[in-house]
Motif scaffolding. Sequence first.
Motif, short mmCIF file in Angstrom:
data_model
loop_
_atom_site.label_atom_id
_atom_site.label_comp_id
_atom_site.label_asym_id
_atom_site.label_seq_id
_atom_site.Cartn_x
_atom_site.Cartn_y
_atom_site.Cartn_z
N PRO A 163 0.81 -1.22 0.00
CA PRO A 163 0.00 0.00 0.00
C PRO A 163 0.85 1.27 0.00
CG PRO A 163 0.11 -0.94 2.21
CD PRO A 163 0.77 -1.93 1.28
N GLU A 164 0.27 2.35 -0.56
CA GLU A 164 0.88 3.66 -0.41
C GLU A 164 0.76 4.08 1.05
OE1 GLU A 164 2.50 5.69 -2.51
OE2 GLU A 164 2.46 4.15 -4.06
N LEU A 165 1.81 4.63 1.59
CA LEU A 165 1.82 4.95 3.01
C LEU A 165 1.95 6.44 3.22
CD1 LEU A 165 4.21 2.07 3.92
CD2 LEU A 165 1.88 2.24 4.76
N SER A 166 1.34 6.90 4.30
CA SER A 166 1.44 8.32 4.66
C SER A 166 2.87 8.67 5.02
CB SER A 166 0.52 8.62 5.84
OG SER A 166 0.86 9.86 6.43
N PRO A 167 3.32 9.87 4.68
CA PRO A 167 4.65 10.31 5.13
C PRO A 167 4.78 10.29 6.64
CG PRO A 167 3.81 11.77 3.42
CD PRO A 167 2.68 10.88 3.81
N GLU A 168 3.68 10.38 7.36
CA GLU A 168 3.72 10.38 8.82
C GLU A 168 3.74 8.96 9.40
OE1 GLU A 168 4.23 13.08 10.65
OE2 GLU A 168 4.35 14.14 8.73
N ALA A 169 3.57 7.94 8.57
CA ALA A 169 3.56 6.58 9.07
C ALA A 169 4.91 6.24 9.70
CB ALA A 169 3.27 5.61 7.93
N PRO A 170 4.89 5.54 10.85
CA PRO A 170 6.17 5.19 11.49
C PRO A 170 6.98 4.24 10.62
CG PRO A 170 4.33 4.11 12.59
CD PRO A 170 3.74 5.06 11.61
N ALA A 171 8.26 4.53 10.47
CA ALA A 171 9.16 3.69 9.68
C ALA A 171 10.06 2.85 10.58
CB ALA A 171 10.00 4.56 8.76
N LEU A 172 10.71 3.52 11.52
CA LEU A 172 11.64 2.87 12.43
C LEU A 172 11.37 3.32 13.86
CD1 LEU A 172 14.96 3.50 10.43
CD2 LEU A 172 13.70 1.35 10.53
N ILE A 173 11.68 2.45 14.80
CA ILE A 173 11.68 2.83 16.21
C ILE A 173 13.11 2.59 16.69
CG2 ILE A 173 10.73 2.40 18.50
CD1 ILE A 173 8.21 1.33 17.02
N VAL A 174 13.82 3.68 16.87
CA VAL A 174 15.25 3.61 17.21
C VAL A 174 15.41 3.99 18.67
CG1 VAL A 174 17.56 4.36 16.59
CG2 VAL A 174 15.78 4.27 14.84
#
Length: 488
Positions: A135-146
């Motif tokens: 799916p296309e994802l929102s730019p605000e969607a979480p990518a990484l949890i560092v």
Amino acid sequence: MSPLFPALAARSERPALRFGDRALTHAELADAAGSLAARIAGERRIAVWATPTLGTAVGVVAALLAGVPAVPVNPRSGERELAHIVADSAPTLVVAEPDATLPPALAGLARVDAGTAAAGAGDPATEHPRDDAFPELSPEAPALIVYTSGTTGPPKGAVVPRRAIAATLDALEDAWQWTADDVLVHALPLFHVHGLILGILGPLRRGGSVRHLGRFDTEGVTRELSSGATMLFGVPTMYHRIAEALADDAALAKALAGARLLVSGSAALPVHDHERIAAATGRRVIERYGMTETLMNTSVRADGEPRAGTVGVPLGGVELRLVDESGVAFEAYDGETVGEIQVRGPNLFTEYLNRPDATEAAFTDGWFRTGDMAIRDPGGYVRIVGRKATDLIKSGGYKIGAGEIENVLLEHPGVREAAVTGEPDADLGERIVAWIVPAHAEAPPSAEELANHVAAQLAAHKRPRTVRYLDALPRNDMGKIMKRALHG
């Protein structure tokens, strides 16, 4: 295919990743990461056992393709810290290389082998998902949890959105004139911002390539920079080893001289090492400044004036200000006035996972409070003088940054390593303490000699009042000095 990586969508046949004798083109990476993404799609959150291997890179890219937040896990984490990270982030599975031995905290999770997907890349008999399968994802969607280093308590999970990754890497494209023709070499760990986001995702976003050394050594740097690599990323301990080796290694000097860009980060690179490298190679190392929560904030530009000891100017899109002790911003960019750095922009994280209290405390009117203290010159260049909690020393009515004293101490020929801290003093409020690793243990410079050296270069009130000698300074995995471990 994710808009974060246009070269994957274009199925470029140019090299993308190389770890030792294992390598993938962008097209092969699209296959490998796409297959793995199909297996993890729909998971709430995954852990990636972040060894310096091809599988780690494939696993993180797969998570980004699938839109599943990934938690890069430091393989050297202690048992208690690792248990905290797993409990806090609650991953539903772990991605790891097939031969990796996982600790008890992760052993109970479902496991997916990243290496299997990488091995099948480019095999016409292997079925790969369509480019539009995710799916296309929102730019605000979480990518990484560092996770942060946890210097003031249990590590906090900084939720890094897709927007922040794209914003930082595109700002660095401009600042560093980074293109698809660049070949990056580094040996940084892959569980943090510098090694993973800049060092792996950066080349992939540009459509270029990265060669990871696995483990840092000057021979590997020489080999790669002499065979097509154009950029080197490192931390100060790596560049210090390079500076030490240059006098007796003409091949290393030649290789560095041919590089387009040498970048240091994660801690300040001593001016003495800057000068030694520049003298031997004609190349200036440039520094940048970032944090887990902000990704990159500033950098010396590739087309700008190199100034040793500074971290350059704010990147495109990043707003930076200095504030005084009462939190009021000032614009006395005189190269002398010290203030706390606050930033805002598209490069920032969204929150600390499960910590709304810490998230709220980290911001003031939309500005992130970095805790780093700096001065700024009239040209806008930022010079970091230390952390507010550990490196701002208030002595005799003066506010003194530990970093500038450390740089001067490192210019003394009798000093190999130096750290400066403050300790309570009944008269001064705090006295300046220098922790020294002598260049020659059998003949260390005296406390008086070092105090006079600092006073002559800076000012009398900045001289160390106490000097303590060590065999080595305590450092973390990134080479940062752990000042909280220093005590009298």
